[in-house]
Design a protein around this motif. Sequence first.
Motif, short mmCIF file in Angstrom:
data_model
loop_
_atom_site.label_atom_id
_atom_site.label_comp_id
_atom_site.label_asym_id
_atom_site.label_seq_id
_atom_site.Cartn_x
_atom_site.Cartn_y
_atom_site.Cartn_z
N ILE A 107 0.82 -1.22 0.00
CA ILE A 107 0.00 0.00 0.00
C ILE A 107 0.85 1.27 0.00
O ILE A 107 0.30 2.37 -0.03
CB ILE A 107 -0.93 0.05 1.24
N VAL A 108 2.18 1.13 0.01
CA VAL A 108 3.05 2.29 0.18
C VAL A 108 2.90 3.30 -0.96
O VAL A 108 3.22 4.48 -0.79
CB VAL A 108 4.52 1.84 0.33
N ASP A 109 2.42 2.84 -2.12
CA ASP A 109 2.25 3.77 -3.25
C ASP A 109 0.87 4.41 -3.28
O ASP A 109 0.55 5.18 -4.20
CB ASP A 109 2.52 3.05 -4.56
N GLN A 110 0.03 4.13 -2.29
CA GLN A 110 -1.31 4.70 -2.23
C GLN A 110 -1.25 6.12 -1.64
O GLN A 110 -0.31 6.47 -0.93
CB GLN A 110 -2.21 3.85 -1.35
N PRO A 111 -2.26 6.96 -1.91
CA PRO A 111 -2.30 8.28 -1.25
C PRO A 111 -2.61 8.11 0.23
O PRO A 111 -3.40 7.24 0.62
CB PRO A 111 -3.42 9.01 -1.99
N PHE A 112 -2.00 8.95 1.06
CA PHE A 112 -2.17 8.89 2.51
C PHE A 112 -2.56 10.26 3.06
O PHE A 112 -2.34 11.31 2.44
CB PHE A 112 -0.87 8.45 3.20
N VAL A 113 -3.12 10.24 4.25
CA VAL A 113 -3.23 11.44 5.07
C VAL A 113 -2.39 11.15 6.32
O VAL A 113 -2.39 10.03 6.83
CB VAL A 113 -4.69 11.77 5.45
N GLY A 114 -1.64 12.15 6.77
CA GLY A 114 -0.69 11.91 7.84
C GLY A 114 -0.81 12.92 8.97
O GLY A 114 -1.57 13.89 8.88
N LEU A 115 -0.03 12.66 10.01
CA LEU A 115 0.02 13.58 11.14
C LEU A 115 0.90 14.77 10.80
O LEU A 115 1.86 14.67 10.04
CB LEU A 115 0.56 12.87 12.37
N THR A 116 0.58 15.91 11.38
CA THR A 116 1.35 17.13 11.13
C THR A 116 2.81 16.94 11.51
O THR A 116 3.71 17.35 10.81
CB THR A 116 0.75 18.31 11.91
N ASP A 117 3.03 16.34 12.66
CA ASP A 117 4.39 16.05 13.10
C ASP A 117 4.30 14.98 14.18
O ASP A 117 3.24 14.42 14.42
CB ASP A 117 5.10 17.31 13.63
N GLY A 118 5.41 14.70 14.83
CA GLY A 118 5.38 13.74 15.92
C GLY A 118 6.19 12.50 15.64
O GLY A 118 6.60 12.21 14.51
N ALA A 119 6.43 11.74 16.72
CA ALA A 119 7.29 10.58 16.64
C ALA A 119 6.71 9.47 15.76
O ALA A 119 7.44 8.81 15.02
CB ALA A 119 7.55 10.04 18.05
N LEU A 120 5.40 9.25 15.83
CA LEU A 120 4.80 8.17 15.04
C LEU A 120 4.94 8.43 13.55
O LEU A 120 5.30 7.52 12.78
CB LEU A 120 3.32 8.01 15.40
N GLN A 121 4.67 9.65 13.10
CA GLN A 121 4.79 9.95 11.68
C GLN A 121 6.23 9.77 11.21
O GLN A 121 6.49 9.27 10.12
CB GLN A 121 4.31 11.37 11.38
N GLY A 122 7.17 10.16 12.05
CA GLY A 122 8.58 9.95 11.71
C GLY A 122 8.91 8.47 11.58
O GLY A 122 9.65 8.06 10.68
N HIS A 123 8.34 7.64 12.46
CA HIS A 123 8.55 6.19 12.43
C HIS A 123 8.00 5.61 11.12
O HIS A 123 8.66 4.79 10.46
CB HIS A 123 7.83 5.59 13.64
N ILE A 124 6.81 6.05 10.72
CA ILE A 124 6.20 5.56 9.48
C ILE A 124 7.03 5.99 8.28
O ILE A 124 7.29 5.20 7.35
CB ILE A 124 4.76 6.08 9.36
N ASP A 125 7.46 7.24 8.26
CA ASP A 125 8.25 7.77 7.14
C ASP A 125 9.56 7.01 6.96
O ASP A 125 10.01 6.77 5.84
CB ASP A 125 8.52 9.26 7.34
#
Length: 296
Positions: A188-206
Amino acid sequence: MRFDLTDLRLFLAVVDAGSMTHGAADAGLSLPAASERLRDMEAIGKVKLLERGRRGVRPTPAGEALAHHAQLILRQMGRMRGELGEHADGLRATIRLAANTAALTEFLPQRLGAWMAAHPRIDVDLKERQSIEIARAVAADLVEIGILSDQVDTGGLQLRPFAIDRLVVVIPRDHALAASRHVDFADIVDQPFVGLTDGALQGHIDVHARRLGPTLKIRTRLRSFEGLCHMVSPGVGLAIMPETAARRGSRSAKTAFVRLADDWATRRLSVCVRAEKELSRPARDLFGHLGSRGSR
């Protein structure tokens, strides 16, 4: 060298964050006030304490020495306040605690709230950090207690189980994946996403997205899991969040979720300290409280 406690706290906050802006915010100061204090510290000491660059700041050898002694001083002050606070009305103490996004949003508030209500003279300086940063901060005594995932090296730290955090993909209820029990991130990595503005979890996903090659196609960013669910519902994009948040958001946003099958998506969270015997009595009590229920 006439450094006060505010100077020392500011300096450690800047070193911890690796940023003048974030360090000033963590210390409760404006950027101009923080910059002036740090300049004065260098002028008074006649020594350069920080190397400033495009990617932030880092301590010089003299700055590392100051950070070491500042940690000892502030830790001893915390112990003094904690122990005296048990004998004197009105004297307050502060415990420094860092947690990753999942712990901070999904598990910690209820447990920490109950403890703080029972200890009205103890304040908690709470910061959100990525797990790898938390491990470094606890080891360096920049914070007394950390809550992090088992995905990072915690060698040398004392740990107790805290919770199990499972990451899921939030999808519209009519999505093709709705009938699946789990999905690989690579699918699913090539699908469009909505993400968190910032934070540790979004960094982990990225980080895990970059390991697969592409940069996530983030259509928009919001600050809350509930907000993400409401963007997923009409089909704006997929979202990744803790299962507890997805389950809660599905009630109001009418979304579904599928567990991620990747190993990194199921994380055991632990509460950690450098050495329990070095903690102030209140911090030792909080460490025991947070680790008392483990992953239940």
